[in-house]
Scaffold this motif. Structure first.
Motif, PDB file in Angstrom:
ATOM      1  N   MET A 235      42.199  44.931  12.667  1.00 37.79           N
ATOM      2  CA  MET A 235      40.814  45.068  12.214  1.00 37.79           C
ATOM      3  C   MET A 235      40.494  44.058  11.115  1.00 37.79           C
ATOM      4  O   MET A 235      39.415  43.454  11.094  1.00 37.79           O
ATOM      5  CB  MET A 235      40.558  46.492  11.709  1.00 37.79           C
ATOM      6  CG  MET A 235      40.680  47.575  12.787  1.00 37.79           C
ATOM      7  SD  MET A 235      39.489  47.398  14.158  1.00 37.79           S
ATOM      8  CE  MET A 235      40.558  46.635  15.413  1.00 37.79           C
ATOM      9  N   MET A 238      40.040  40.621  12.670  1.00 33.62           N
ATOM     10  CA  MET A 238      38.709  40.467  13.258  1.00 33.62           C
ATOM     11  C   MET A 238      37.669  40.183  12.181  1.00 33.62           C
ATOM     12  O   MET A 238      36.782  39.341  12.360  1.00 33.62           O
ATOM     13  CB  MET A 238      38.344  41.718  14.059  1.00 33.62           C
ATOM     14  CG  MET A 238      39.146  41.888  15.334  1.00 33.62           C
ATOM     15  SD  MET A 238      38.601  43.329  16.305  1.00 33.62           S
ATOM     16  CE  MET A 238      39.680  43.184  17.740  1.00 33.62           C
ATOM     17  N   ASP A 239      37.778  40.881  11.051  1.00 35.74           N
ATOM     18  CA  ASP A 239      36.844  40.635   9.945  1.00 35.74           C
ATOM     19  C   ASP A 239      36.981  39.201   9.433  1.00 35.74           C
ATOM     20  O   ASP A 239      35.981  38.529   9.145  1.00 35.74           O
ATOM     21  CB  ASP A 239      37.105  41.620   8.807  1.00 35.74           C
ATOM     22  CG  ASP A 239      36.712  43.048   9.166  1.00 35.74           C
ATOM     23  OD1 ASP A 239      35.952  43.236  10.134  1.00 35.74           O
ATOM     24  OD2 ASP A 239      37.184  43.979   8.477  1.00 35.74           O
ATOM     25  N   LYS A 242      35.410  36.818  12.046  1.00 35.10           N
ATOM     26  CA  LYS A 242      33.947  36.914  12.056  1.00 35.10           C
ATOM     27  C   LYS A 242      33.345  36.236  10.834  1.00 35.10           C
ATOM     28  O   LYS A 242      32.323  35.530  10.937  1.00 35.10           O
ATOM     29  CB  LYS A 242      33.529  38.389  12.108  1.00 35.10           C
ATOM     30  CG  LYS A 242      32.018  38.588  12.222  1.00 35.10           C
ATOM     31  CD  LYS A 242      31.675  40.064  12.350  1.00 35.10           C
ATOM     32  CE  LYS A 242      30.167  40.265  12.496  1.00 35.10           C
ATOM     33  NZ  LYS A 242      29.806  41.703  12.638  1.00 35.10           N
ATOM     34  N   SER A 273      30.939  46.129  17.451  1.00 31.19           N
ATOM     35  CA  SER A 273      30.547  46.162  16.036  1.00 31.19           C
ATOM     36  C   SER A 273      31.428  45.262  15.179  1.00 31.19           C
ATOM     37  O   SER A 273      30.978  44.741  14.161  1.00 31.19           O
ATOM     38  CB  SER A 273      30.599  47.605  15.507  1.00 31.19           C
ATOM     39  OG  SER A 273      31.946  48.061  15.405  1.00 31.19           O
ATOM     40  N   LYS A 274      32.687  45.061  15.591  1.00 31.37           N
ATOM     41  CA  LYS A 274      33.583  44.176  14.854  1.00 31.37           C
ATOM     42  C   LYS A 274      33.265  42.705  15.100  1.00 31.37           C
ATOM     43  O   LYS A 274      33.733  41.828  14.372  1.00 31.37           O
ATOM     44  CB  LYS A 274      35.044  44.439  15.230  1.00 31.37           C
ATOM     45  CG  LYS A 274      35.548  45.821  14.869  1.00 31.37           C
ATOM     46  CD  LYS A 274      35.505  46.076  13.372  1.00 31.37           C
ATOM     47  CE  LYS A 274      36.546  45.293  12.613  1.00 31.37           C
ATOM     48  NZ  LYS A 274      36.589  45.674  11.170  1.00 31.37           N
TER      49      LYS A 274
END
Length: 461
Positions: A235, A238-239, A242, A273-274
């Motif tokens: 997670m 991914m952040d 992005k 959403s990610k």
């Protein structure tokens, strides 16, 4: 001279496409399809149909419009430019002439892409991993990988390369090749745990590398198979991606255990959403480390996945691919050089990333020579392996094909235990599984054929 002039004019038109990208609107998207149609598809009716079908989706306000908006607005300018230049201009436009020359000389079409596994080293030890029986003590020399990439581009027009392992981000030399071959678009399968902020920044500077992060579902499912804390690291990765404007996606192994979770809209909405652009689904196969047929999704679960993918495509802004259930869209199995081929860390040239048998090694032969092996020719001559394209695979859907090919051409197992898929309890289970799967999908296949009586392509491209 005529061809050079034609290419120059087309390239100028494509540059106009790139200049239009930041000005996102529905009308801009529609204009882009007309422009692409004029400069890229006069000699390719399949691509022409695909572009017209894409335009149809834009006109109907399909969720694919939102996918395009994300490309225009979420990616950094550099990542967006490399995505368009490498994946579309180089791979789908410039590469066409090379592919035609190849076919004229060798009598068959070159692959669309390659899958390379330069290392099998990994920082995780996932349950049932398909690569864990490969040796970890040797990597494919960087010079050999470089030679493969150069041959693929110059001789076959291939500008899309998939890299995987092992874990690709432990193979530091690949950073040099991503930079050197900056006219290639790389898709990298990764466990995501090594994509910190610095790695994400380097990927943004390159612009031509799209990480695809492996997940098993939410935290409980991912950590159960991959190790405690892995989901949270994914997670965070991914952040990081992005934030830097890098295109990325997720890779999902569909198993009997996680099937309900990974075919839920809650899971898909979490990925959207990610910021994920792409999701690839793979069936768990009983290969690699201690093959376990009990982790294979049942034929009914596989059918549910197909229905779920169709629902997501109709309602969600994310590109989704299902390598087995999408057999009808690619004409069945794409292995053995028909559309792609796999080269492992020892240089063994395998039909696909899941078929761990080979007759040639890239250390001793060129890629072109390996593609012309009798082993590969036999497999291509048998494709599609079944009339029902919902059962495309030579491992789990038509296991007799793989057994026959390995036996007749004396293909060697590329790691200890690979032969278990051919014999004993695993083989017996696959025979039962394939029979049940074909029976279950028979009516769906007939419906699919009937729906395709129209020449239009129905899947968003």
């Amino acid at each position: 001279m005529v061809n050079r002039i034609k290419q120059f004019v087309a390239e100028q038109a494509i540059k106009n496409i790139i200049r239009l990208l930041p000005r996102f609107s529905k009308n801009t998207l529609i204009k882009l399809t007309y422009l692409a149609e004029r400069v890229m598809t006069k000699e390719d009716p399949v691509v022409l149909k695909a572009i017209r079908e894409t335009r149809k989706y834009f006109l109907e306000n399909h969720p694919s419009i939102e996918i395009a908006r994300k490309v225009f607005t979420q990616l950094s300018p550099h990542c967006r430019r490399k995505f368009v230049e490498n994946l579309f201009i180089n791979a789908m436009f410039k590469g066409v002439d090379k592919a035609k020359e190849f076919k004229e000389e060798y009598g068959f079409e070159p692959p669309w892409f390659l899958v390379l596994s330069p290392t099998m080293r990994c920082n995780l030890n996932c349950l049932g991993c398909s690569t864990r029986k490969y040796s970890k003590s040797e990597d494919l020399d960087i010079e050999i990988v470089d030679r493969i990439l150069t041959e693929a581009k110059q001789k076959m027009g291939i500008h899309f390369i998939v890299t995987q392992g092992g874990e690709m981000f432990v193979y530091e030399d690949m950073w040099k090749l991503y930079q050197k071959h900056n006219d290639v678009y790389f898709q990298v399968y990764t466990n995501g745990t090594l994509i910190d902020k610095e790695a994400a920044r380097r990927l943004a500077e390159l612009g031509n590398v799209a990480p695809i992060i492996s997940l098993e579902g939410f935290k409980e499912q991912t950590d159960a198979r991959r190790g405690k804390g892995v989901f949270d690291k994914c997670m965070q990765a991914m952040d990081n991606l992005k934030e830097e404007g890098v295109l990325f996606g997720a890779s999902i192994t569909h198993t009997r255990v996680n099937s309900d979770i990974v075919t839920s809209l809650d899971f898909m909405d979490m990925l959207i959403s990610k910021g994920a652009f792409i999701v690839w689904y793979f069936q768990f196969l009983p290969i690699g480390k201690d093959p376990d047929v009990n982790l294979m999704p049942t034929p009914l679960q596989r059918q549910r996945l197909r229905n779920f993918v169709e629902e997501v495509r109709a309602t969600r802004p994310i590109f989704i691919g299902d390598f087995w259930n999408d057999g009808p869209f690619v004409g069945g199995c794409i292995a053995a050089g028909r559309r792609y081929v796999h080269i492992n860390h020892k240089g063994d040239v395998e039909p696909c990333a899941f078929v761990h048998f080979a007759v040639d090694n890239i250390r001793e032969k060129s890629l072109i020579e390996a593609l012309q092996s009798d082993f590969f020719k036999f497999l291509r001559s048998k494709q599609p392996f079944a009339e029902n394209l919902y059962a495309p695979c030579m491992i789990i859907d038509n296991p007799y094909i793989l057994r026959e090919a390995v036996k007749n051409f004396k293909a060697y197992p590329t790691h200890e235990g690979a032969e278990k898929v051919l014999e004993g309890e695993v083989a017996q289970h696959l025979d039962r599984y394939s029979s049940e799967l074909k029976e279950l999908t028979k009516s769906a296949w007939e419906e699919w054929k009937a729906s395709r009586e129209s020449p239009e392509i129905s899947q968003p491209v």
